[in-house]
Scaffold this active site. Structure first.
Site, PDB file in Angstrom:
ATOM      1  CB  SER A 109      -0.941   0.009   1.209  1.00  0.00           C
ATOM      2  OG  SER A 109      -0.192   0.040   2.408  1.00  0.00           O
ATOM      3  CE  LYS A 141      -3.022   1.486   5.046  1.00  0.00           C
ATOM      4  NZ  LYS A 141      -2.763   0.960   3.700  1.00  0.00           N
TER       5      LYS A 141
END
Length: 825
Positions: free
Chosen positions: A677, A720
């Site tokens: 990611s 996140k």
């Protein structure tokens, strides 16, 4: 401090990339727009609101949103052929066990109740107890009848042996024997008188004494007789003893005859006394073959047992009737091993601790004067016995954890019988002194386990597929349809009622639904981990001081849980605020970017920003992943870094060799890192360092890329974003801060209300991108540039700068190689 950016395999594999997002969200691919607040969270239509919170008195027993698993379970339960046992595959905490139990219970009630079994004494070989089968409702009745039989025996005996009739017949037998004996002795006594010798009888002892002048001589007088007289006495005594031996030569036969006649008398007396009792029992159980056979065996064995206890047991004469009753129970009372008396239909059993003894049964022992003693009464049932004829639910992990259990279960299913033995007998260690008769096994095994264990067994155990042919695959998310939302709401309100919690308001149910979507990380999915929501109900009930639980109490419970588990996250945040961990949220920098990671620490996970840095210098070493070189980067992360080279080659190095030396690091990270990611942020940072273009530090970036620069979905997007927002809010929101995420993750957004409010007020922004160029445009504010018909980028565009810089490095490498060749010449 341990930091680990981890993207779980489950998340990366199961992310659903939603097609047609361009039209669905009306986003301009060239110039990405900020996502509106309405896209940051699930939006429940007012028309759906009343449907979701519709009250119902009907209890929900079906499995919520698991139609595929439901169909497999229905098929597996209906298929009664051997081998169609069921493996229930899914994540822990999804309520699989309760769902299976709720499904099986009504089904089991419709089936015929299986028979009961009991172990009884094997009178021919006590080491091998016999199993008797009887109808489900007859086991306890039969035991009660055996107890009454024993009570009758205690009452009848020894009274029967004290009756006048018995005593008269016994006396006659003894008198006949005595007459035979006395007649023989009389012959010897007459012969002795003729020789002036007296014969004395003392029980079974016969002695001879001389007579003189009609007086019996004692030893002293006998010694005074002349030697000749004494010799004559000894000679006559020897002759009399020979005669005694001749006349009593048949004495043992007389005794055996007496014993046999007494035995026949006792047996006849016993039969006469117990026949009426057994007649009644045999008539009552005439249709149950095993019971009829056992009663016949008891009747035969009672002949000896009664004589031992009531006739010849001189050593037991002091025993009370209660002790004798217990001795008879130990010998004749059945040991019910499978009892289905109170069962409605077939049993449904869950064995939480499937050790070998708990599953297959065991034999207990008692210590008597230092010796271990056991009987058929000490045979204990296992779960296979209790569930025989029905369903047994087992946990796969525990089943494989205990030694010998898995192999023993397969052996039982294959042979279709339950055998109680020691698992150590195969190794020559025999710890069982009894060998009970096997019991036929007719059972449906349901194993509940993870996907990993299922595939492990499928790959490494050839017998597994033959015995577990039905797979019920539980998904970890449920489609957010109207019916599933209604079912979810009913389950939540139903649990609140069952657990004694305060009732849930409609807004509380909606809040729980939103929380479930957040757990599923998808606006159109509900988490199958219903237990997580159920736990929140209990915690909210504790905090609620009103008559009902509202959405505010649900949010209080969630905040309290986050606070309890948030020490590490707060410590890291404080270190960022004190610049111990270097993260900028304003300004610009070259070769530096804020990545977004999910940290797994213990049982908690949370999102945090992490600085990524890149340095570029001439050479052809390639892109060096410092995390990999330090053995901190795991496979998927390393793959993401390797893709960067492919992208550079595809987009920029089509007309010259790609020669570059660069180092990429996730700064201040001291734990293992996995997941791809960060590859979008790493590529943007690489281009920044390559072209000396500043990147706005007010943004944080997450996303995976492929070699063509397309941005791919990632996991943990909500955590996140919230991690970076928390830092920005602590430093004060400026309106310039935001996050860049993959467009494919828009449907995964389930953000907290504080972020949605900040977006509405223009203090924070979230951008969704589908290409690297879109991300670079936001981060640098420069024109990225697209190729013209000649395949060239516009001058002063960022892509033109990349090609120019790469070509310069390549030419520098070529010039160096040319100089080395000239030196060699």
């Amino acid at each position: 401090m341990l930091l680990a950016a981890q993207l779980s395999h489950k998340q990366s594999n199961d992310v659903k990339i939603i097609s047609n997002f361009n039209s669905a969200y009306n986003l301009d691919m060239t110039h990405p727009k900020k996502l509106p607040a309405s896209k940051l969270k699930i939006q429940i239509n007012p028309s759906d609101y009343s449907i979701i919170t519709q009250e119902s008195d009907t209890r929900i027993n079906q499995i919520l949103g698991q139609e595929r698993a439901q169909s497999a379970l229905d098929f597996g339960v209906a298929m009664q052929k051997p081998g169609y046992n069921i493996y229930v595959m899914g994540e822990p905490g999804t309520g699989r066990l309760s769902m299976i139990t709720n499904l099986l219970t009504p089904t089991s009630h419709k089936q015929e109740t299986p028979p009961s079994y009991a172990y009884v004494e094997n009178f021919e070989n006590t080491r091998e107890p016999v199993a008797i089968e009887m109808p489900a409702d007859q086991a306890h009745a039969f035991c009660t009848d055996i107890t009454h039989l024993i009570d009758n025996l205690i009452a009848i005996f020894p009274t029967v042996f004290e009756s006048a009739s018995y005593q008269q017949r016994k006396t006659t037998l003894e008198r006949t024997f005595t007459q035979q004996y006395n007649s023989a002795i009389d012959i010897v006594e007459l012969a002795a008188k003729e020789k002036s010798i007296a014969l004395f009888r003392d029980t079974d002892t016969i002695t001879f004494t001389p007579i003189r002048d009609e007086k019996v001589l004692n030893e002293e007088l006998f010694n005074q007789l002349p030697q000749a007289d004494r010799d004559i006495f000894h000679k006559d005594t020897e002759e009399l003893e020979d005669l005694l031996g001749d006349v009593l030569i048949e004495l043992p036969q007389w005794r055996r005859s007496l014993v046999e006649k007494n035995r026949k008398l006792d047996n006849a007396t016993i039969r006469a006394a117990i026949t009426p009792i057994f007649k009644e029992l045999l008539e009552r159980y005439q249709n149950i073959d095993h019971i009829v056979t056992y009663l016949s065996e008891i009747k035969k064995d009672l002949n000896e047992t009664i004589k031992d206890l009531f006739v010849q047991a001189t050593s037991l004469e002091g025993l009370s009737d209660n002790v004798k009753k217990q001795l008879l129970k130990d010998q004749y009372l059945p040991n019910i091993i499978i009892d289905n008396k109170d069962s409605i239909g077939v049993p449904v059993i869950y064995e939480p601790n499937p050790t070998y003894q708990n599953l297959f049964g065991s034999i207990e022992y008692s210590n008597e004067q230092g010796a271990l003693i056991t009987t058929y009464q000490k045979i204990c049932a296992g779960s296979l016995h209790k569930a025989n004829g029905g369903y047994l639910i087992l946990d796969a992990e525990k089943l494989l954890e205990y030694p010998f259990v898995w192999e023993g279960l397969k052996r039982a299913l294959k042979s279709e019988r339950i055998e109680i033995d020691s698992p150590y007998s195969e190794f020559g260690i025999n710890t069982v002194t009894l060998k009970p008769e096997v019991i036929p096994l007719n059972i449906k095994i349901i194993i509940v386990g993870s996907r990993e264990i299922y595939y492990l067994l499928q790959d490494h155990d050839n017998e597994f597929n033959e015995m577990f042919r039905v797979l019920a695959d539980f998904d970890y998310v449920i489609p957010r349809t109207k019916s599933n939302m209604r079912g979810f709401a009913q389950r939540m309100t139903q649990h609140a009622q069952d657990s004694g919690a305060k009732p849930l308001s409609k807004l509380a149910v909606i809040s729980l639904l939103e929380y479930s979507c957040r757990l599923a990380e998808h606006q159109n999915r509900i988490s199958a981990h219903l237990n997580d929501c159920i736990e929140i109900i209990g915690e909210a009930n504790l905090l609620c001081k009103n008559k009902e639980i509202s959405d505010k109490h649900i949010q209080l419970a969630l905040n309290a849980r986050e606070y309890r588990n948030g020490r590490i996250a707060d410590d890291i945040l404080n270190e960022m605020l004190s610049n111990t961990i270097l993260i900028n949220t304003s300004g610009t920098a070259i070769g530096k970017i804020n990545g977004l990671t999910v940290l797994d620490v213990g049982g908690t996970s949370f999102g945090e920003p992490s600085r990524i840095t890149v340095t570029v210098y001439p050479g052809s070493r390639g892109i060096v992943d410092i995390e990999r070189e330090a053995e901190l980067g795991l496979a998927i992360h390393s793959k993401g870094v390797m893709i960067l080279t492919g992208y550079l080659g595809y987009c920029y190095a089509q007309e010259f060799p790609l020669a570059i030396s660069a180092s990429i690091a996730l700064e201040q990270s001291y734990g293992h890192i996995d997941g791809d990611s960060a590859s979008l942020a790493e590529l943007c940072c690489l281009i920044s360092a390559l072209t000396s273009t500043p990147i706005k530090q007010s943004f944080a970036v997450t996303g995976s890329i492929n070699q063509y620069g397309e941005v791919q979905a990632i996991g943990g997007v909500n955590q996140k974003i919230e991690g970076f927002f928390k830092l920005c809010a602590a430093r004060k929101l400026t309106g310039e801060q935001g996050c860049i995420i993959p467009k494919a993750n828009i449907s995964n957004l389930m953000l907290k209300q504080e972020i949605i409010t900040a977006v509405e007020e223009g203090n924070f922004a979230i951008y969704a991108v589908s290409t690297v160029d879109e991300a670079l445009a936001i981060l640098t504010g420069e024109t990225i540039g697209t190729k013209n018909s000649n395949g060239e980028y516009p001058e002063n565009s960022l892509n033109f700068k990349v090609i120019s810089r790469l070509k310069a490095i390549s030419d520098l490498g070529n010039d160096k190689d040319h100089e080395e060749e000239e030196d060699e010449e």
